[in-house]
Design a protein around this motif. Structure first.
Motif, PDB file in Angstrom:
ATOM      1  N   MET A  68       0.823  -1.187   0.000  1.00 60.59           N
ATOM      2  CA  MET A  68       0.000   0.000   0.000  1.00 60.59           C
ATOM      3  C   MET A  68       0.876   1.263   0.000  1.00 60.59           C
ATOM      4  SD  MET A  68      -3.134   1.054   2.433  1.00 60.59           S
ATOM      5  CE  MET A  68      -2.603   2.265   3.592  1.00 60.59           C
ATOM      6  N   TRP A  69       1.968   1.259   0.775  1.00 63.74           N
ATOM      7  CA  TRP A  69       2.827   2.436   0.842  1.00 63.74           C
ATOM      8  C   TRP A  69       3.479   2.738  -0.498  1.00 63.74           C
ATOM      9  CZ3 TRP A  69       1.758   5.544   4.478  1.00 63.74           C
ATOM     10  CH2 TRP A  69       1.300   5.073   5.695  1.00 63.74           C
ATOM     11  N   GLN A  70       3.717   1.684  -1.288  1.00 62.81           N
ATOM     12  CA  GLN A  70       4.296   1.900  -2.614  1.00 62.81           C
ATOM     13  C   GLN A  70       3.307   2.669  -3.503  1.00 62.81           C
ATOM     14  OE1 GLN A  70       5.268  -2.005  -3.979  1.00 62.81           O
ATOM     15  NE2 GLN A  70       7.209  -2.090  -2.856  1.00 62.81           N
ATOM     16  N   ALA A  71       2.036   2.313  -3.400  1.00 63.14           N
ATOM     17  CA  ALA A  71       1.010   2.999  -4.197  1.00 63.14           C
ATOM     18  C   ALA A  71       0.870   4.450  -3.739  1.00 63.14           C
ATOM     19  CB  ALA A  71      -0.317   2.273  -4.081  1.00 63.14           C
ATOM     20  N   ILE A  72       0.894   4.658  -2.416  1.00 64.69           N
ATOM     21  CA  ILE A  72       0.792   6.027  -1.889  1.00 64.69           C
ATOM     22  C   ILE A  72       1.986   6.853  -2.363  1.00 64.69           C
ATOM     23  CG2 ILE A  72       0.882   7.409   0.231  1.00 64.69           C
ATOM     24  CD1 ILE A  72      -0.814   5.238   1.558  1.00 64.69           C
ATOM     25  N   TRP A  73       3.176   6.273  -2.305  1.00 69.35           N
ATOM     26  CA  TRP A  73       4.365   7.012  -2.715  1.00 69.35           C
ATOM     27  C   TRP A  73       4.358   7.275  -4.224  1.00 69.35           C
ATOM     28  CZ3 TRP A  73       7.526  10.132  -0.589  1.00 69.35           C
ATOM     29  CH2 TRP A  73       8.685  10.509  -1.232  1.00 69.35           C
ATOM     30  N   ARG A  74       3.893   6.277  -4.968  1.00 69.19           N
ATOM     31  CA  ARG A  74       3.870   6.428  -6.428  1.00 69.19           C
ATOM     32  C   ARG A  74       2.892   7.527  -6.846  1.00 69.19           C
ATOM     33  NH1 ARG A  74       2.520   1.759 -10.901  1.00 69.19           N
ATOM     34  NH2 ARG A  74       2.828   3.108 -12.715  1.00 69.19           N
ATOM     35  N   TYR A  75       1.758   7.582  -6.201  1.00 72.72           N
ATOM     36  CA  TYR A  75       0.725   8.580  -6.517  1.00 72.72           C
ATOM     37  C   TYR A  75       0.624   9.617  -5.395  1.00 72.72           C
ATOM     38  CZ  TYR A  75      -0.567   5.100  -9.969  1.00 72.72           C
ATOM     39  OH  TYR A  75      -0.544   4.217 -11.006  1.00 72.72           O
ATOM     40  N   ARG A  76       1.762  10.098  -4.923  1.00 73.36           N
ATOM     41  CA  ARG A  76       1.784  10.993  -3.766  1.00 73.36           C
ATOM     42  C   ARG A  76       1.091  12.319  -4.037  1.00 73.36           C
ATOM     43  NH1 ARG A  76       7.026  10.054  -5.255  1.00 73.36           N
ATOM     44  NH2 ARG A  76       8.077  11.767  -6.319  1.00 73.36           N
ATOM     45  N   LYS A  77       1.181  12.851  -5.240  1.00 69.68           N
ATOM     46  CA  LYS A  77       0.505  14.118  -5.540  1.00 69.68           C
ATOM     47  C   LYS A  77      -1.006  13.945  -5.473  1.00 69.68           C
ATOM     48  CE  LYS A  77       4.144  16.021  -8.454  1.00 69.68           C
ATOM     49  NZ  LYS A  77       4.507  16.452  -9.806  1.00 69.68           N
ATOM     50  N   GLN A  78      -1.492  12.877  -6.083  1.00 67.10           N
ATOM     51  CA  GLN A  78      -2.926  12.622  -6.050  1.00 67.10           C
ATOM     52  C   GLN A  78      -3.397  12.312  -4.633  1.00 67.10           C
ATOM     53  OE1 GLN A  78      -0.754  11.293  -8.169  1.00 67.10           O
ATOM     54  NE2 GLN A  78      -1.531  11.401 -10.263  1.00 67.10           N
ATOM     55  N   THR A  79      -2.576  11.581  -3.874  1.00 65.43           N
ATOM     56  CA  THR A  79      -2.935  11.240  -2.496  1.00 65.43           C
ATOM     57  C   THR A  79      -2.991  12.493  -1.634  1.00 65.43           C
ATOM     58  OG1 THR A  79      -1.852   9.092  -2.762  1.00 65.43           O
ATOM     59  CG2 THR A  79      -2.301   9.829  -0.512  1.00 65.43           C
ATOM     60  N   LEU A  80      -2.001  13.364  -1.771  1.00 61.17           N
ATOM     61  CA  LEU A  80      -2.003  14.608  -1.001  1.00 61.17           C
ATOM     62  C   LEU A  80      -3.159  15.506  -1.413  1.00 61.17           C
ATOM     63  CD1 LEU A  80       1.811  15.423  -0.832  1.00 61.17           C
ATOM     64  CD2 LEU A  80       0.316  14.672   1.030  1.00 61.17           C
ATOM     65  N   GLY A  81      -3.449  15.552  -2.710  1.00 58.53           N
ATOM     66  CA  GLY A  81      -4.579  16.341  -3.186  1.00 58.53           C
ATOM     67  C   GLY A  81      -5.897  15.830  -2.629  1.00 58.53           C
ATOM     68  N   ALA A  82      -6.070  14.514  -2.629  1.00 57.24           N
ATOM     69  CA  ALA A  82      -7.294  13.922  -2.096  1.00 57.24           C
ATOM     70  C   ALA A  82      -7.417  14.179  -0.593  1.00 57.24           C
ATOM     71  CB  ALA A  82      -7.321  12.430  -2.381  1.00 57.24           C
ATOM     72  N   ALA A  83      -6.315  14.053   0.128  1.00 62.16           N
ATOM     73  CA  ALA A  83      -6.337  14.309   1.565  1.00 62.16           C
ATOM     74  C   ALA A  83      -6.665  15.775   1.853  1.00 62.16           C
ATOM     75  CB  ALA A  83      -4.995  13.934   2.194  1.00 62.16           C
ATOM     76  N   ALA A  84      -6.092  16.679   1.068  1.00 60.47           N
ATOM     77  CA  ALA A  84      -6.373  18.107   1.256  1.00 60.47           C
ATOM     78  C   ALA A  84      -7.849  18.402   0.988  1.00 60.47           C
ATOM     79  CB  ALA A  84      -5.492  18.948   0.347  1.00 60.47           C
ATOM     80  N   LEU A  85      -8.409  17.810  -0.057  1.00 62.18           N
ATOM     81  CA  LEU A  85      -9.830  18.026  -0.359  1.00 62.18           C
ATOM     82  C   LEU A  85     -10.737  17.448   0.731  1.00 62.18           C
ATOM     83  CD1 LEU A  85      -9.915  17.438  -4.213  1.00 62.18           C
ATOM     84  CD2 LEU A  85     -10.170  19.597  -2.980  1.00 62.18           C
ATOM     85  N   MET A  86     -10.339  16.323   1.315  1.00 60.93           N
ATOM     86  CA  MET A  86     -11.138  15.754   2.420  1.00 60.93           C
ATOM     87  C   MET A  86     -11.114  16.685   3.630  1.00 60.93           C
ATOM     88  SD  MET A  86     -10.656  11.598   2.258  1.00 60.93           S
ATOM     89  CE  MET A  86      -9.179  11.647   3.207  1.00 60.93           C
ATOM     90  N   ILE A  87      -9.979  17.292   3.899  1.00 64.80           N
ATOM     91  CA  ILE A  87      -9.884  18.232   5.026  1.00 64.80           C
ATOM     92  C   ILE A  87     -10.732  19.468   4.757  1.00 64.80           C
ATOM     93  CG2 ILE A  87      -8.293  19.774   6.244  1.00 64.80           C
ATOM     94  CD1 ILE A  87      -6.164  17.529   5.906  1.00 64.80           C
ATOM     95  N   VAL A  88     -10.676  19.986   3.541  1.00 63.08           N
ATOM     96  CA  VAL A  88     -11.490  21.152   3.183  1.00 63.08           C
ATOM     97  C   VAL A  88     -12.975  20.826   3.306  1.00 63.08           C
ATOM     98  CG1 VAL A  88     -12.148  22.642   1.251  1.00 63.08           C
ATOM     99  CG2 VAL A  88      -9.744  22.232   1.737  1.00 63.08           C
TER     100      VAL A  88
END
Length: 73
Positions: free
Chosen positions: A1-21
């Motif tokens: 799972m961490w490999q997928a998060i690291w590979r798609y880190r921009k999308q993951t950070l974007g999704a996390a930021a949108l969830m916080i907003v």
């Protein structure tokens, strides 16, 4: 799972930021409504100015005219 998060880190950070907003927006709605209710109970006309701004925006979109006489003075 961490490999997928690291590979798609921009999308993951974007999704996390949108969830916080989204969470902050969900929490802020009741706070704003509570503030409006308190202002109405005190007799302040802040809700009138809020509704006036919305109405002016609608008038402006439909006809291009703004009717300031509808606002509370």
């Amino acid at each position: 799972m961490w490999q997928a998060i690291w590979r798609y880190r921009k999308q993951t950070l974007g999704a996390a930021a949108l969830m916080i907003v989204a969470k902050l927006a969900g929490v802020s709605v009741p706070l704003v409504l509570r503030s409006i209710v308190r202002d109405v109970q005190k007799g302040t006309d802040s809700i009138g100015y809020l509704l006036c701004g919305v109405q002016m925006g609608r008038n402006d979109e439909k006809s291009g005219h703004v009717h300031e006489s509808e606002c509370p003075s």
